[in-house]
Design a protein around this motif. Structure first.
Motif: not given
Length: 154
Positions: A31-34, A77-79, A84-85, A96-97
């Motif tokens: 998801d992050i790589n997307k 949710s994944g982002l 958050n990390y 930012p989300l």
């Protein structure tokens, strides 16, 4: 901090601190790589520390055209977890989300059998066998009471 470095640190966090499986870590990373691929494709050069809500909203709008609401919600949710990390590790001060909501996901109603299908099942029960009456009673109770199989078993 570059995206690859941030993703690598996040993967280590998921593995060591959260104890997630390899598949879960892979899905979060996907998801992050997307997002990173979308940024690259749109010639947006910004670090995960500097990215802003507007850019992420543009990304979410673009994926909304490609994926169903359930997948879109999973990506958001994944982002959120990733950012958050970054806040937790003090790379960022805010996520930012935080103000971005996931799409509403409707619940799918269970499939039901028609009266004809129930009659066909009951007619197929061999009442001459020892457990025939029991099997007919099970089907009658399931259908008559609208129970799930798990409810009947319990």
């Amino acid at each position: 901090m570059k995206w690859s470095q941030a993703i690598n640190h996040y993967q280590n966090y998921l593995k060591i601190e959260r104890g997630l499986s390899v598949n879960s870590i892979s899905n979060y990373s996907f998801d992050i790589n997307k997002l990173v691929k979308w940024l690259t494709g749109n010639d947006i050069e910004i670090s995960p520390i500097k990215i802003e809500q507007e850019t992420l909203q543009d990304f979410i709008y673009s994926i909304a055209k490609e994926v169903n609401p359930r997948s879109q919600s999973r990506i958001i949710s994944g982002l959120k977890g990733f950012f958050n990390y970054l806040v937790f590790e003090e790379y960022r001060t805010t996520n930012p989300l935080d103000l971005i909501e996931s799409p509403k996901i409707g619940r799918k109603l269970p499939d039901t059998l028609s009266l004809e299908e129930i009659d066909l099942i009951i007619s197929e029960i061999d009442l001459s066998k020892l457990q025939g009456e029991r099997n007919r009673a099970i089907i009658e109770v399931l259908y008559g009471c609208g129970l799930r199989v798990s409810e009947l078993i319990n």
